[in-house]
Design a protein around this motif. Sequence first.
Motif, PDB file in Angstrom:
ATOM      1  N   VAL A 103       0.859  -1.193   0.000  1.00 14.56           N
ATOM      2  CA  VAL A 103       0.000   0.000   0.000  1.00 14.56           C
ATOM      3  C   VAL A 103       0.892   1.239   0.000  1.00 14.56           C
ATOM      4  O   VAL A 103       1.866   1.313   0.753  1.00 14.56           O
ATOM      5  CB  VAL A 103      -0.931   0.007   1.230  1.00 14.56           C
ATOM      6  N   PHE A 104       0.550   2.209  -0.853  1.00 15.85           N
ATOM      7  CA  PHE A 104       1.319   3.455  -0.918  1.00 15.85           C
ATOM      8  C   PHE A 104       0.425   4.619  -0.516  1.00 15.85           C
ATOM      9  O   PHE A 104      -0.675   4.784  -1.058  1.00 15.85           O
ATOM     10  CB  PHE A 104       1.856   3.696  -2.328  1.00 15.85           C
ATOM     11  N   ILE A 105       0.889   5.413   0.442  1.00 12.70           N
ATOM     12  CA  ILE A 105       0.177   6.617   0.869  1.00 12.70           C
ATOM     13  C   ILE A 105       1.112   7.799   0.679  1.00 12.70           C
ATOM     14  O   ILE A 105       2.183   7.860   1.285  1.00 12.70           O
ATOM     15  CB  ILE A 105      -0.277   6.511   2.334  1.00 12.70           C
ATOM     16  N   ASP A 106       0.719   8.736  -0.155  1.00 17.89           N
ATOM     17  CA  ASP A 106       1.561   9.884  -0.483  1.00 17.89           C
ATOM     18  C   ASP A 106       1.546  10.903   0.660  1.00 17.89           C
ATOM     19  O   ASP A 106       0.853  10.728   1.670  1.00 17.89           O
ATOM     20  CB  ASP A 106       1.082  10.510  -1.796  1.00 17.89           C
ATOM     21  N   ILE A 123      -2.899   5.828  -2.377  1.00 18.82           N
ATOM     22  CA  ILE A 123      -3.622   7.029  -1.960  1.00 18.82           C
ATOM     23  C   ILE A 123      -2.783   8.244  -2.353  1.00 18.82           C
ATOM     24  O   ILE A 123      -1.643   8.397  -1.908  1.00 18.82           O
ATOM     25  CB  ILE A 123      -3.866   7.047  -0.437  1.00 18.82           C
ATOM     26  N   GLY A 124      -3.340   9.126  -3.182  1.00 22.01           N
ATOM     27  CA  GLY A 124      -2.620  10.300  -3.656  1.00 22.01           C
ATOM     28  C   GLY A 124      -2.507  11.386  -2.600  1.00 22.01           C
ATOM     29  O   GLY A 124      -3.234  11.400  -1.599  1.00 22.01           O
ATOM     30  N   HIS A 137      -9.204  -3.612  -2.241  1.00 21.52           N
ATOM     31  CA  HIS A 137      -7.904  -3.960  -2.814  1.00 21.52           C
ATOM     32  C   HIS A 137      -7.685  -3.290  -4.172  1.00 21.52           C
ATOM     33  O   HIS A 137      -8.614  -3.072  -4.946  1.00 21.52           O
ATOM     34  CB  HIS A 137      -7.786  -5.481  -2.974  1.00 21.52           C
ATOM     35  N   ASP A 138      -6.440  -2.935  -4.440  1.00 22.57           N
ATOM     36  CA  ASP A 138      -6.006  -2.440  -5.755  1.00 22.57           C
ATOM     37  C   ASP A 138      -6.769  -1.204  -6.221  1.00 22.57           C
ATOM     38  O   ASP A 138      -6.994  -1.017  -7.423  1.00 22.57           O
ATOM     39  CB  ASP A 138      -6.120  -3.554  -6.806  1.00 22.57           C
ATOM     40  N   CYS A 139      -7.159  -0.365  -5.290  1.00 21.87           N
ATOM     41  CA  CYS A 139      -7.797   0.903  -5.658  1.00 21.87           C
ATOM     42  C   CYS A 139      -6.729   1.967  -5.920  1.00 21.87           C
ATOM     43  O   CYS A 139      -5.680   1.992  -5.274  1.00 21.87           O
ATOM     44  CB  CYS A 139      -8.725   1.387  -4.542  1.00 21.87           C
ATOM     45  N   GLN A 140      -7.023   2.843  -6.855  1.00 22.89           N
ATOM     46  CA  GLN A 140      -6.153   3.977  -7.155  1.00 22.89           C
ATOM     47  C   GLN A 140      -6.919   5.251  -6.803  1.00 22.89           C
ATOM     48  O   GLN A 140      -7.844   5.640  -7.517  1.00 22.89           O
ATOM     49  CB  GLN A 140      -5.756   3.980  -8.635  1.00 22.89           C
ATOM     50  N   ILE A 141      -6.550   5.852  -5.689  1.00 15.86           N
ATOM     51  CA  ILE A 141      -7.198   7.078  -5.229  1.00 15.86           C
ATOM     52  C   ILE A 141      -6.254   8.234  -5.557  1.00 15.86           C
ATOM     53  O   ILE A 141      -5.178   8.343  -4.964  1.00 15.86           O
ATOM     54  CB  ILE A 141      -7.479   7.039  -3.714  1.00 15.86           C
ATOM     55  N   GLU A 142      -6.626   9.079  -6.487  1.00 16.72           N
ATOM     56  CA  GLU A 142      -5.746  10.181  -6.869  1.00 16.72           C
ATOM     57  C   GLU A 142      -5.760  11.285  -5.805  1.00 16.72           C
ATOM     58  O   GLU A 142      -6.388  11.155  -4.760  1.00 16.72           O
ATOM     59  CB  GLU A 142      -6.133  10.707  -8.249  1.00 16.72           C
ATOM     60  N   HIS A 143      -5.080  12.384  -6.085  1.00 15.77           N
ATOM     61  CA  HIS A 143      -4.821  13.394  -5.062  1.00 15.77           C
ATOM     62  C   HIS A 143      -6.048  14.239  -4.718  1.00 15.77           C
ATOM     63  O   HIS A 143      -6.997  14.356  -5.487  1.00 15.77           O
ATOM     64  CB  HIS A 143      -3.669  14.306  -5.502  1.00 15.77           C
ATOM     65  N   CYS A 157     -11.231  -0.027  -7.884  1.00 13.60           N
ATOM     66  CA  CYS A 157     -11.804   1.250  -8.318  1.00 13.60           C
ATOM     67  C   CYS A 157     -10.700   2.274  -8.588  1.00 13.60           C
ATOM     68  O   CYS A 157      -9.613   2.217  -8.013  1.00 13.60           O
ATOM     69  CB  CYS A 157     -12.755   1.804  -7.262  1.00 13.60           C
ATOM     70  N   HIS A 158     -11.020   3.206  -9.464  1.00 12.50           N
ATOM     71  CA  HIS A 158     -10.135   4.342  -9.724  1.00 12.50           C
ATOM     72  C   HIS A 158     -10.904   5.615  -9.403  1.00 12.50           C
ATOM     73  O   HIS A 158     -11.988   5.851  -9.945  1.00 12.50           O
ATOM     74  CB  HIS A 158      -9.684   4.367 -11.185  1.00 12.50           C
ATOM     75  N   VAL A 159     -10.345   6.418  -8.493  1.00 15.41           N
ATOM     76  CA  VAL A 159     -10.979   7.675  -8.094  1.00 15.41           C
ATOM     77  C   VAL A 159     -10.103   8.817  -8.578  1.00 15.41           C
ATOM     78  O   VAL A 159      -8.946   8.951  -8.170  1.00 15.41           O
ATOM     79  CB  VAL A 159     -11.162   7.747  -6.564  1.00 15.41           C
ATOM     80  N   GLY A 160     -10.642   9.636  -9.467  1.00 18.05           N
ATOM     81  CA  GLY A 160      -9.912  10.782  -9.977  1.00 18.05           C
ATOM     82  C   GLY A 160      -9.693  11.827  -8.904  1.00 18.05           C
ATOM     83  O   GLY A 160     -10.193  11.709  -7.778  1.00 18.05           O
ATOM     84  N   PRO A 161      -8.963  12.894  -9.222  1.00 16.67           N
ATOM     85  CA  PRO A 161      -8.645  13.909  -8.214  1.00 16.67           C
ATOM     86  C   PRO A 161      -9.843  14.758  -7.816  1.00 16.67           C
ATOM     87  O   PRO A 161     -10.791  14.933  -8.578  1.00 16.67           O
ATOM     88  CB  PRO A 161      -7.580  14.766  -8.912  1.00 16.67           C
ATOM     89  N   SER A 162      -9.783  15.257  -6.579  1.00 24.47           N
ATOM     90  CA  SER A 162     -10.697  16.295  -6.078  1.00 24.47           C
ATOM     91  C   SER A 162     -12.151  15.862  -6.036  1.00 24.47           C
ATOM     92  O   SER A 162     -13.057  16.640  -6.337  1.00 24.47           O
ATOM     93  CB  SER A 162     -10.553  17.573  -6.923  1.00 24.47           C
TER      94      SER A 162
END
Length: 222
Positions: A103-106, A123-124, A137-143, A157-162
């Motif tokens: 897991v990566f958390i920015d 997590i962006g 699992h394997d979600c991409q949460i942008e900034h 899931c993919h969540v775009g920014p803002s």
Amino acid sequence: MKIIIYGNGAMAKVVYSYAKRSMDVCGFTVDDSCIKQNDFCGLPLVPFSKVEYQFSPEIYKMIIAVGFIDMNELREKKYQEAKSKGYQFTSYIHESVLIHEDVFIDENCIILDYVSIHPGSRIGHGTFISSNTNIGHDCQIEHSNWINSGVAIAGGCHVGPSCFFGVNASVGHGVHIAKQTFIAANTFISKDTQEGKVYLSEVGQQLKMKSKAFLKFSSAMS
């Protein structure tokens, strides 16, 4: 680690209450026009225009603690402005959160108690995740996202920014949430969203029946 919090509102107060237990929070900063007194939560409150002179970027890191104003754009703007002053950032992650090795958390994220982030997710920066939330699992949460308490986002899931997720909103498996999507409380999303759109489930309806009468009626029907 010495920390400065940007903000002097409700969000900054919440972050301070959590962070002071494990971080050395030394003060607050906010735009000059927002300052009405020289302290906040018992610590110095300094103008953002001069913050680097009192709290050197070589010594202090920063967390941006403002709400979802302008669909999180204000938080991102202040992050970039502080970065241009030379500040580095840290994230606040409550000790109850299990961080899997993949897991990566920015930076500049705020993740409160009992959040579950499953393996393979990212997590962006500048993302706020409130208590009792599940990221599959394997979600991409942008900034710069704002994810309220009780939200459930299924795997892949993919969540775009803002984006904004209201309390107890949920998202089905593999869905793409477009940039600046507003998902209201208790709303279930099963299909990809469109950028900048609002998704709102029907609000609770008021019945003509009184609560005591309804309780007797529902008991009789069960």
